[in-house]
Design a protein around this motif. Structure first.
Motif, PDB file in Angstrom:
ATOM      1  N   ARG A  36      26.066  16.261  44.367  1.00  0.00           N
ATOM      2  CA  ARG A  36      26.419  16.704  46.316  1.00  0.00           C
ATOM      3  C   ARG A  36      24.288  16.400  45.922  1.00  0.00           C
ATOM      4  NH1 ARG A  36      31.412  17.689  46.545  1.00  0.00           N
ATOM      5  NH2 ARG A  36      31.131  20.024  46.577  1.00  0.00           N
ATOM      6  N   LEU A  37      24.224  17.182  45.574  1.00  0.00           N
ATOM      7  CA  LEU A  37      22.728  18.012  45.563  1.00  0.00           C
ATOM      8  C   LEU A  37      21.531  17.158  45.472  1.00  0.00           C
ATOM      9  CD1 LEU A  37      20.286  20.135  46.794  1.00  0.00           C
ATOM     10  CD2 LEU A  37      20.943  20.993  44.295  1.00  0.00           C
ATOM     11  N   GLU A  57      29.162  26.838  48.075  1.00  0.00           N
ATOM     12  CA  GLU A  57      28.939  27.970  47.403  1.00  0.00           C
ATOM     13  C   GLU A  57      28.483  27.899  45.794  1.00  0.00           C
ATOM     14  OE1 GLU A  57      27.815  30.794  49.334  1.00  0.00           O
ATOM     15  OE2 GLU A  57      28.470  29.177  51.263  1.00  0.00           O
ATOM     16  N   GLU A  58      29.094  26.878  45.231  1.00  0.00           N
ATOM     17  CA  GLU A  58      28.947  26.496  43.923  1.00  0.00           C
ATOM     18  C   GLU A  58      26.764  26.036  43.233  1.00  0.00           C
ATOM     19  OE1 GLU A  58      31.476  23.470  42.066  1.00  0.00           O
ATOM     20  OE2 GLU A  58      33.141  24.425  43.509  1.00  0.00           O
ATOM     21  N   LEU A  59      26.461  25.619  44.191  1.00  0.00           N
ATOM     22  CA  LEU A  59      25.178  25.507  44.289  1.00  0.00           C
ATOM     23  C   LEU A  59      24.419  27.245  43.885  1.00  0.00           C
ATOM     24  CD1 LEU A  59      24.459  22.167  46.398  1.00  0.00           C
ATOM     25  CD2 LEU A  59      24.359  22.853  43.788  1.00  0.00           C
ATOM     26  N   THR A  60      24.166  27.497  43.206  1.00  0.00           N
ATOM     27  CA  THR A  60      23.598  28.912  42.615  1.00  0.00           C
ATOM     28  C   THR A  60      22.525  28.809  42.392  1.00  0.00           C
ATOM     29  OG1 THR A  60      24.420  29.152  40.451  1.00  0.00           O
ATOM     30  CG2 THR A  60      25.822  30.124  42.182  1.00  0.00           C
ATOM     31  N   SER A  61      21.909  29.495  41.825  1.00  0.00           N
ATOM     32  CA  SER A  61      20.533  29.865  41.692  1.00  0.00           C
ATOM     33  C   SER A  61      20.416  29.128  40.836  1.00  0.00           C
ATOM     34  CB  SER A  61      19.754  31.398  41.707  1.00  0.00           C
ATOM     35  OG  SER A  61      19.334  31.369  43.608  1.00  0.00           O
ATOM     36  N   SER A  62      21.152  30.323  38.986  1.00  0.00           N
ATOM     37  CA  SER A  62      21.353  29.438  37.784  1.00  0.00           C
ATOM     38  C   SER A  62      21.538  27.735  37.564  1.00  0.00           C
ATOM     39  CB  SER A  62      22.343  30.102  37.163  1.00  0.00           C
ATOM     40  OG  SER A  62      23.780  29.865  37.792  1.00  0.00           O
ATOM     41  N   VAL A  63      22.106  27.580  39.139  1.00  0.00           N
ATOM     42  CA  VAL A  63      22.646  25.778  38.700  1.00  0.00           C
ATOM     43  C   VAL A  63      21.736  25.128  39.149  1.00  0.00           C
ATOM     44  CG1 VAL A  63      24.359  23.950  39.840  1.00  0.00           C
ATOM     45  CG2 VAL A  63      25.137  25.764  39.430  1.00  0.00           C
ATOM     46  N   ILE A  64      20.406  25.198  39.361  1.00  0.00           N
ATOM     47  CA  ILE A  64      19.494  25.014  40.010  1.00  0.00           C
ATOM     48  C   ILE A  64      18.622  24.820  39.365  1.00  0.00           C
ATOM     49  CG2 ILE A  64      17.122  24.727  41.891  1.00  0.00           C
ATOM     50  CD1 ILE A  64      19.804  23.948  43.128  1.00  0.00           C
ATOM     51  N   GLN A  65      18.051  26.137  38.127  1.00  0.00           N
ATOM     52  CA  GLN A  65      17.311  26.319  37.890  1.00  0.00           C
ATOM     53  C   GLN A  65      17.336  25.540  36.028  1.00  0.00           C
ATOM     54  OE1 GLN A  65      17.065  30.779  37.446  1.00  0.00           O
ATOM     55  NE2 GLN A  65      15.586  30.790  38.389  1.00  0.00           N
ATOM     56  N   LYS A  66      19.111  25.174  36.121  1.00  0.00           N
ATOM     57  CA  LYS A  66      19.461  24.560  34.618  1.00  0.00           C
ATOM     58  C   LYS A  66      19.239  23.106  35.455  1.00  0.00           C
ATOM     59  CE  LYS A  66      23.569  22.879  34.434  1.00  0.00           C
ATOM     60  NZ  LYS A  66      24.954  22.438  34.674  1.00  0.00           N
ATOM     61  N   MET A  67      19.018  23.304  36.833  1.00  0.00           N
ATOM     62  CA  MET A  67      19.003  21.427  36.840  1.00  0.00           C
ATOM     63  C   MET A  67      17.475  20.909  36.553  1.00  0.00           C
ATOM     64  SD  MET A  67      21.041  20.705  40.015  1.00  0.00           S
ATOM     65  CE  MET A  67      20.558  19.016  40.390  1.00  0.00           C
ATOM     66  N   ALA A  68      16.392  22.175  37.072  1.00  0.00           N
ATOM     67  CA  ALA A  68      15.073  21.948  36.854  1.00  0.00           C
ATOM     68  C   ALA A  68      15.095  21.818  35.483  1.00  0.00           C
ATOM     69  CB  ALA A  68      14.536  22.811  37.060  1.00  0.00           C
ATOM     70  N   ALA A  69      15.835  22.638  34.360  1.00  0.00           N
ATOM     71  CA  ALA A  69      14.814  22.655  33.354  1.00  0.00           C
ATOM     72  C   ALA A  69      15.663  21.546  32.265  1.00  0.00           C
ATOM     73  CB  ALA A  69      15.556  24.431  32.229  1.00  0.00           C
ATOM     74  N   SER A  70      16.159  20.988  33.219  1.00  0.00           N
ATOM     75  CA  SER A  70      17.198  19.987  32.655  1.00  0.00           C
ATOM     76  C   SER A  70      16.567  18.203  32.647  1.00  0.00           C
ATOM     77  CB  SER A  70      18.742  19.634  32.821  1.00  0.00           C
ATOM     78  OG  SER A  70      19.401  20.145  32.182  1.00  0.00           O
ATOM     79  N   GLY A  71      15.137  18.925  33.932  1.00  0.00           N
ATOM     80  CA  GLY A  71      14.499  17.726  33.979  1.00  0.00           C
ATOM     81  C   GLY A  71      15.345  16.545  34.783  1.00  0.00           C
ATOM     82  N   LEU A  72      16.629  17.052  35.974  1.00  0.00           N
ATOM     83  CA  LEU A  72      16.485  16.127  36.981  1.00  0.00           C
ATOM     84  C   LEU A  72      16.004  15.940  38.458  1.00  0.00           C
ATOM     85  CD1 LEU A  72      20.579  17.229  36.169  1.00  0.00           C
ATOM     86  CD2 LEU A  72      19.028  15.285  35.197  1.00  0.00           C
TER      87      LEU A  72
END
Length: 92
Positions: A36-37, A57-72
């Motif tokens: 969705r994001l 509420e599942e879109l936490t900072s760690s999820v966002i950072q993981k997505m950025a680190a994964s190159g998404l």
């Protein structure tokens, strides 16, 4: 470059080519919140507004950072330009 959690509230992101592929893939390792994001990222709207729009509420900072680190996702290229009242201004 990964964004720090303190700056995530005002951060703006866009999908990368990998993020677009992951969003459109039938079989993806992304969960529903991440999909969705990725669907609503446009490179202009701050993450805070998108989180409020999604009511997720599942879109936490760690999820966002993981997505950025994964190159998404990444900070948009135009982010380095100056903005005045929301309109991009020509670089000096």
């Amino acid at each position: 470059m990964q964004p720090s959690s303190s700056h995530l509230h005002d951060a703006v992101f866009e999908r990368t080519a990998a993020g677009q592929s992951a969003l459109l893939a039938i079989h993806s390792s992304l969960n529903a919140s991440e999909r969705r994001l990725l669907a609503v990222l446009n490179g202009f709207t701050p993450l805070t507004a998108l989180r409020a729009l999604l009511h997720d509420e599942e879109l936490t900072s760690s999820v966002i950072q993981k997505m950025a680190a994964s190159g998404l996702i990444r900070a948009p290229e135009h982010q380095a330009q100056h903005f005045f009242l929301g309109w991009p201004c020509a670089r000096a």
